[in-house]
Design a protein around this motif. Structure first.
Motif, PDB file in Angstrom:
ATOM      1  N   GLU A 360       9.667 -40.662 -19.460  1.00 20.87           N
ATOM      2  CA  GLU A 360       9.658 -41.272 -18.138  1.00 20.87           C
ATOM      3  C   GLU A 360       9.276 -40.254 -17.068  1.00 20.87           C
ATOM      4  OE1 GLU A 360      13.308 -42.682 -16.707  1.00 20.87           O
ATOM      5  OE2 GLU A 360      14.483 -40.929 -17.235  1.00 20.87           O
ATOM      6  N   PRO A 361       8.663 -40.715 -15.960  1.00 25.79           N
ATOM      7  CA  PRO A 361       8.222 -39.798 -14.899  1.00 25.79           C
ATOM      8  C   PRO A 361       9.340 -39.207 -14.064  1.00 25.79           C
ATOM      9  CG  PRO A 361       7.782 -42.076 -14.276  1.00 25.79           C
ATOM     10  CD  PRO A 361       8.261 -42.117 -15.696  1.00 25.79           C
ATOM     11  N   ALA A 362      10.592 -39.605 -14.261  1.00 22.33           N
ATOM     12  CA  ALA A 362      11.700 -39.059 -13.481  1.00 22.33           C
ATOM     13  C   ALA A 362      11.918 -37.578 -13.744  1.00 22.33           C
ATOM     14  CB  ALA A 362      12.983 -39.824 -13.779  1.00 22.33           C
ATOM     15  N   ALA A 363      11.310 -37.030 -14.788  1.00 19.25           N
ATOM     16  CA  ALA A 363      11.458 -35.604 -15.101  1.00 19.25           C
ATOM     17  C   ALA A 363      10.355 -34.763 -14.472  1.00 19.25           C
ATOM     18  CB  ALA A 363      11.471 -35.401 -16.612  1.00 19.25           C
ATOM     19  N   ASP A 364       9.453 -35.365 -13.682  1.00 22.95           N
ATOM     20  CA  ASP A 364       8.330 -34.625 -13.100  1.00 22.95           C
ATOM     21  C   ASP A 364       8.797 -33.466 -12.231  1.00 22.95           C
ATOM     22  OD1 ASP A 364       6.669 -36.344 -14.365  1.00 22.95           O
ATOM     23  OD2 ASP A 364       6.029 -37.440 -12.581  1.00 22.95           O
ATOM     24  N   LEU A 365       9.718 -33.734 -11.316  1.00 21.04           N
ATOM     25  CA  LEU A 365      10.164 -32.702 -10.387  1.00 21.04           C
ATOM     26  C   LEU A 365      10.846 -31.561 -11.126  1.00 21.04           C
ATOM     27  CD1 LEU A 365      10.262 -31.948  -7.418  1.00 21.04           C
ATOM     28  CD2 LEU A 365      12.462 -33.124  -7.235  1.00 21.04           C
ATOM     29  N   ALA A 366      11.609 -31.874 -12.173  1.00 18.41           N
ATOM     30  CA  ALA A 366      12.261 -30.830 -12.964  1.00 18.41           C
ATOM     31  C   ALA A 366      11.231 -29.979 -13.701  1.00 18.41           C
ATOM     32  CB  ALA A 366      13.250 -31.456 -13.948  1.00 18.41           C
ATOM     33  N   MET A 367      10.160 -30.583 -14.194  1.00 21.87           N
ATOM     34  CA  MET A 367       9.105 -29.823 -14.859  1.00 21.87           C
ATOM     35  C   MET A 367       8.447 -28.853 -13.885  1.00 21.87           C
ATOM     36  SD  MET A 367       7.515 -33.000 -17.074  1.00 21.87           S
ATOM     37  CE  MET A 367       6.065 -32.109 -17.611  1.00 21.87           C
ATOM     38  N   ILE A 368       8.191 -29.313 -12.672  1.00 24.05           N
ATOM     39  CA  ILE A 368       7.585 -28.446 -11.660  1.00 24.05           C
ATOM     40  C   ILE A 368       8.525 -27.299 -11.297  1.00 24.05           C
ATOM     41  CG2 ILE A 368       7.052 -28.395  -9.191  1.00 24.05           C
ATOM     42  CD1 ILE A 368       5.387 -30.803  -9.486  1.00 24.05           C
ATOM     43  N   MET A 369       9.819 -27.607 -11.130  1.00 24.83           N
ATOM     44  CA  MET A 369      10.780 -26.570 -10.764  1.00 24.83           C
ATOM     45  C   MET A 369      10.926 -25.531 -11.879  1.00 24.83           C
ATOM     46  SD  MET A 369      11.787 -27.159  -7.696  1.00 24.83           S
ATOM     47  CE  MET A 369      10.135 -27.794  -7.365  1.00 24.83           C
ATOM     48  N   ALA A 370      10.877 -25.966 -13.133  1.00 22.41           N
ATOM     49  CA  ALA A 370      10.991 -25.028 -14.249  1.00 22.41           C
ATOM     50  C   ALA A 370       9.794 -24.085 -14.286  1.00 22.41           C
ATOM     51  CB  ALA A 370      11.116 -25.800 -15.560  1.00 22.41           C
ATOM     52  N   VAL A 371       8.583 -24.624 -14.100  1.00 19.29           N
ATOM     53  CA  VAL A 371       7.379 -23.783 -14.104  1.00 19.29           C
ATOM     54  C   VAL A 371       7.394 -22.819 -12.925  1.00 19.29           C
ATOM     55  CG1 VAL A 371       4.864 -23.827 -13.888  1.00 19.29           C
ATOM     56  CG2 VAL A 371       6.004 -25.487 -15.364  1.00 19.29           C
ATOM     57  N   ALA A 372       7.739 -23.310 -11.737  1.00 21.13           N
ATOM     58  CA  ALA A 372       7.786 -22.442 -10.552  1.00 21.13           C
ATOM     59  C   ALA A 372       8.861 -21.373 -10.688  1.00 21.13           C
ATOM     60  CB  ALA A 372       8.022 -23.293  -9.312  1.00 21.13           C
TER      61      ALA A 372
END
Length: 449
Positions: A360-372
């Motif tokens: 699901e797309p609800a994990a998008d922000l967490a993926m960005i925060m992990a990479v950053a």
């Protein structure tokens, strides 16, 4: 007289009078196998006596369900086993399909009545050895080592068991066809006759299906259309956790999942999978963040781990485990364009810990925060949970059912939640600190301050 043969695709069932390297229907390579041609029927069967009636005049039947004694399996099936239903279970070899069904059938037998477990791959003594390891030894569990479909149907019709298991459908063959067991025609014909048996005698039947190297159930695609429910076992052999997911269910939701842990005594239900997935989470490490994934009615807390390092190749690598590879590429482009991070020469690795798959797309922000976090080498507060969908313009969009996600995080001791501003307006204030963000840059200021 020479028997007429045709070449049938083992993936889709397309037939050709000669061998072809590539199936003209589904495009699969080297999937055409020679089979005996089916004999044409001399006369068509007589039509039925049913007549069309208004839907409001059709008599309704109450849906009775049978509990198999395994809470997670009942959850995925929609509340229990429906009499007369046909369930197909697929998964990698050794993932636990036969183990789960053997435990479920033993529970049904302990509740009264008889169940029939047909083993087409193992002898009765081998099934007994596995049963002893799992603690399965009830008198009502009948084991039949048989491959002939006619013999299986005869035994099932005589016994009228409470449930029937075919392990596996690829090993069953019928004498009405001359093709080899496991071929398209044999699997299709066997599944069709077992469906008539299940519906005619109101016996729930479970079919175990082999999978191809791509993860799809082997045999014709029509097999998944014929059955009522299709379940897939997911998991990695190196992890003890197993996830049972429904991809088709005529009697329940397809969003529910069941979580199991493989132990010495068999598959055990996991009551709190979020706590289990976060048990070995490292604290104070850059690139680690916790997000929520909603699987049906169950919220799961999952740790996302990212590793960003200087690439030594001309084309940087983008490797993912448990998340969509294309989704990561999209989010990295948003980071470069909207935030200004230079990731063009960096290798990026992203992993959903515990063998979980996030769709699901609800994990998008967490993926960005992990990479950053990994790229900037800044640690995210360990008691912070991040959720939200990210658009191409860098905006953070609202997610569904935020109340359940926040409640699950609060139950496990998280103190701060970074969520879309659109969800913050509808949430009631509780013990957790809720921070609403409307853009990726704003979220980074809060999380990586």
């Amino acid at each position: 007289m020479k028997q007429k043969t045709v070449f049938a695709c083992q993936k889709c069932g397309c037939q050709s009078p000669k061998w072809l390297g590539k199936c003209p229907d589904c495009g699969a390579w080297n999937s055409m196998a020679e089979e005996a041609a089916a004999k044409p029927a001399h006369s068509l069967p007589a039509g039925g006596t049913s007549r069309p009636v208004p839907i409001c005049d059709v008599p309704s039947q109450s849906e009775t369900r049978i509990s198999c004694g395994i809470v997670e399996l009942d959850r995925v099936l929609g509340g229990g086993i429906v009499p007369g239903s046909l369930v197909l279970i697929g998964g990698d070899p050794g993932i636990g399909k036969s183990t789960l069904l053997l435990q479920a059938m033993n529970n049904l037998a302990a509740g009264g009545g008889q169940v029939l477990y047909v083993s087409g791959e193992e002898s009765a003594s081998q099934t007994r050895l596995r049963g002893e390891r799992l603690g399965v030894s009830h008198q009502g569990l009948l084991v039949l080592a048989e491959n002939s479909l006619e013999a299986i149907i005869a035994h099932a019709a005589a016994l009228k068991p409470q449930a029937l298991v075919i392990d596996s459908i690829q090993t069953v063959w019928t004498s009405s066809l001359e093709s080899a067991p496991g071929s398209v025609s044999q699997v299709r014909e066997s599944a069709g006759k077992l469906m008539l048996l299940a519906k005619g005698h109101n016996i729930p039947a479970f079919l175990v299906g082999h999978v191809t190297k791509d993860g799809a159930i082997a045999g014709p695609r029509v097999l998944e259309h014929m059955v009522d429910t299709v379940l897939y076992f997911e998991g990695d052999g190196s992890h003890p956790f197993r996830i049972l997911r429904a991809v088709k269910n005529r009697f329940g939701s397809t969003n529910e999942i069941g979580v199991f842990e493989m132990k010495q005594e068999g598959l055990c239900c996991v009551d709190n999978p979020s706590e289990l997935f976060l048990a070995e989470r490292p604290l104070g490490v850059a690139g680690s963040v916790v997000t929520t994934s909603l699987e049906g009615s169950r919220p799961l807390l999952v740790e996302l781990q990212a590793l960003v390092s200087q690439s030594s190749y001309g084309v940087p690598r983008r490797t993912t485990i448990g998340v969509d590879h294309n989704r990561l590429a999209l989010l990295v482009a948003v980071l470069e364009k909207k935030v200004g991070l230079h990731l063009a020469g960096q290798d990026i690795f992203l992993n959903a810990a515990g063998g979980v798959r996030l769709n699901e797309p609800a994990a998008d922000l967490a993926m960005i925060m992990a990479v950053a976090s990994s790229h900037l080498d800044k640690v995210i507060a360990p008691q912070t949970v991040v959720l939200g969908e990210v658009g191409l313009a860098g905006e953070v969009r609202a997610v569904t059912q935020p109340e359940q996600r926040i409640a699950e995080a609060e139950k496990l001791g998280f103190r701060t939640a970074i969520l879309p501003a659109g969800n913050l307006k509808r949430l009631k204030k509780g013990k957790m600190k809720l921070v609403g963000v409307s853009s990726v840059e704003e979220a980074m200021n809060h999380v990586l301050e």
